[in-house]
Enzyme design. Structure first.
Site, PDB file in Angstrom:
ATOM      1  N   CYS A 190       0.838  -1.200   0.000  1.00 22.96           N
ATOM      2  CA  CYS A 190       0.000   0.000   0.000  1.00 22.96           C
ATOM      3  C   CYS A 190       0.877   1.255   0.000  1.00 22.96           C
ATOM      4  O   CYS A 190       1.560   1.515  -0.975  1.00 22.96           O
ATOM      5  CB  CYS A 190      -0.984  -0.050   1.164  1.00 22.96           C
ATOM      6  SG  CYS A 190      -2.395   1.058   0.941  1.00 22.96           S
ATOM      7  N   HIS A 235      -3.539  -5.733   0.944  1.00 22.31           N
ATOM      8  CA  HIS A 235      -2.906  -5.935   2.246  1.00 22.31           C
ATOM      9  C   HIS A 235      -2.859  -7.408   2.650  1.00 22.31           C
ATOM     10  O   HIS A 235      -3.744  -7.867   3.379  1.00 22.31           O
ATOM     11  CB  HIS A 235      -3.686  -5.165   3.316  1.00 22.31           C
ATOM     12  CG  HIS A 235      -3.480  -3.693   3.291  1.00 22.31           C
ATOM     13  ND1 HIS A 235      -2.439  -3.061   3.934  1.00 22.31           N
ATOM     14  CD2 HIS A 235      -4.183  -2.711   2.682  1.00 22.31           C
ATOM     15  CE1 HIS A 235      -2.521  -1.756   3.736  1.00 22.31           C
ATOM     16  NE2 HIS A 235      -3.565  -1.521   2.981  1.00 22.31           N
ATOM     17  N   GLU A 257      -0.976  -8.690   4.840  1.00 23.79           N
ATOM     18  CA  GLU A 257      -0.738  -8.794   6.287  1.00 23.79           C
ATOM     19  C   GLU A 257      -2.041  -8.715   7.082  1.00 23.79           C
ATOM     20  O   GLU A 257      -2.083  -9.127   8.234  1.00 23.79           O
ATOM     21  CB  GLU A 257       0.258  -7.719   6.738  1.00 23.79           C
ATOM     22  CG  GLU A 257      -0.312  -6.334   7.025  1.00 23.79           C
ATOM     23  CD  GLU A 257      -0.628  -5.528   5.762  1.00 23.79           C
ATOM     24  OE1 GLU A 257      -0.617  -6.095   4.652  1.00 23.79           O
ATOM     25  OE2 GLU A 257      -0.902  -4.322   5.911  1.00 23.79           O
TER      26      GLU A 257
END
Lengths: 224, 81
Positions: A86, A194, A196
């Site tokens: 990002c 994302h 994560e």
């Protein structure tokens, strides 16, 4: 294995990224943007999501000139692994470690939802955990994820199989549906989604876990 | 001495913000607006006393930080006070 996760003023996914790396077996250490060197023994640098320096001037532009980025660039040039997610992707483009740039979303809206992705190549340490063409779903949360580059750059990215992920339903106007790109040596990955945020079943998805597991396996010299 | 740096998207790069402004102008009844391009203006107060030196230094600033030359172009105006 050691992962150094940079925190810029305005980063907000740095802790999440440390947790994701740790869950895959890494020693995940924080790294302040004013440092001028990486922790000894760093195997991978993570540039997290967020709004570094308030997105002033251009997203990632000021962070890309932070003191730590000299060390990150030298690390990348010497074959080190770097993952930018990002805002981290925006920083990598602004730092010249990846081609192109991320512009304002074509619809001008902040997009915050799950998006469908296709894996463009499994030939990288980050994507070795998937088959080429595999489909997955990951969260995005950005206002400036509209990847843009010259036509010849776009041609080269596809010809060299450096498009790590594409959107199956483009949320931001990104050129050729590009969601993530690799460096020429395939060891620097920038991506808007994302992974994560999708590494813990308690948070409803582990769709992003293969990225960290695959990277851990690649760094340990094992097949994913 | 001051420098004014005009930063605009290159021709051919889609400007969704400019397009939104054009749309809004149409909604307000302003006709005859073909296209709108939105950019930024950066003003710098400089200690340099020579216009040529100042311009050379601002070019370096543009290339190093102020402009993303992948998608943007710039024009520098040096204003002597």
């Amino acid at each position: 294995m050691k992962a150094a996760i940079v925190t810029f003023p305005g980063s907000n996914c740095d802790r999440d990224l440390r947790v994701a790396f740790a869950a895959a077996g890494f020693e995940a250490v924080p790294l302040w943007h004013k440092e001028t060197s990486l922790p000894p023994g760093t195997d991978v640098v993570g540039l997290p999501g967020g709004f570094s320096h308030g997105d002033y001037l251009r997203c990632g532009a000021i962070a890309a000139r932070a003191p730590v980025m000299g060390a990150v660039a030298a690390f990348a040039r010497s074959g080190g692994h770097v993952l930018g997610i990002c805002n981290g992707f925006q920083v990598l483009c602004e730092a010249g470690l990846l081609p192109g740039t991320l512009m304002r979303n074509a619809g001008l809206r902040f997009v915050c939802r799950e998006v469908g992705l296709a894996v463009g190549t499994s030939a990288s340490p980050f994507t070795a955990g998937w088959r080429q063409g595999a489909r997955l779903s990951l969260p995005v949360a950005h206002h400036d994820g509209n990847f843009a580059a010259d036509d010849d750059v776009l041609e080269r990215l596809f010809a060299e199989e450096r498009v790590a992920f594409t959107y199956t339903d483009n949320p931001n106007g990104s050129a050729r549906d590009i969601a993530g790109v690799l460096s020429a040596n395939r060891r620097v990955l920038g991506m808007m989604p994302h992974p994560e945020r999708a590494t813990d079943a308690a948070l409803c998805s582990t769709a992003g876990a293969p990225l960290f597991a695959g990277l851990a396996a690649a760094l340990a010299g094992q097949p994913a | 001495m001051r420098a004014r740096v005009e930063v605009m998207l290159k021709a051919g790069v889609l400007d969704p913000q400019g397009e939104a402004v054009r749309h809004a102008l149409g909604g307000l009844g302003f006709e005859g607006v073909g296209a709108v391009r939105q950019g930024k203006l950066i003003e710098l107060d400089l200690t340099a006393t020579d216009a040529g030196d100042a311009r050379a230094e601002v070019v370096k600033m543009c290339e190093a930080l102020l402009v993303n030359t992948v998608i943007e172009r710039y024009r520098i105006e040096i204003v002597e006070d």
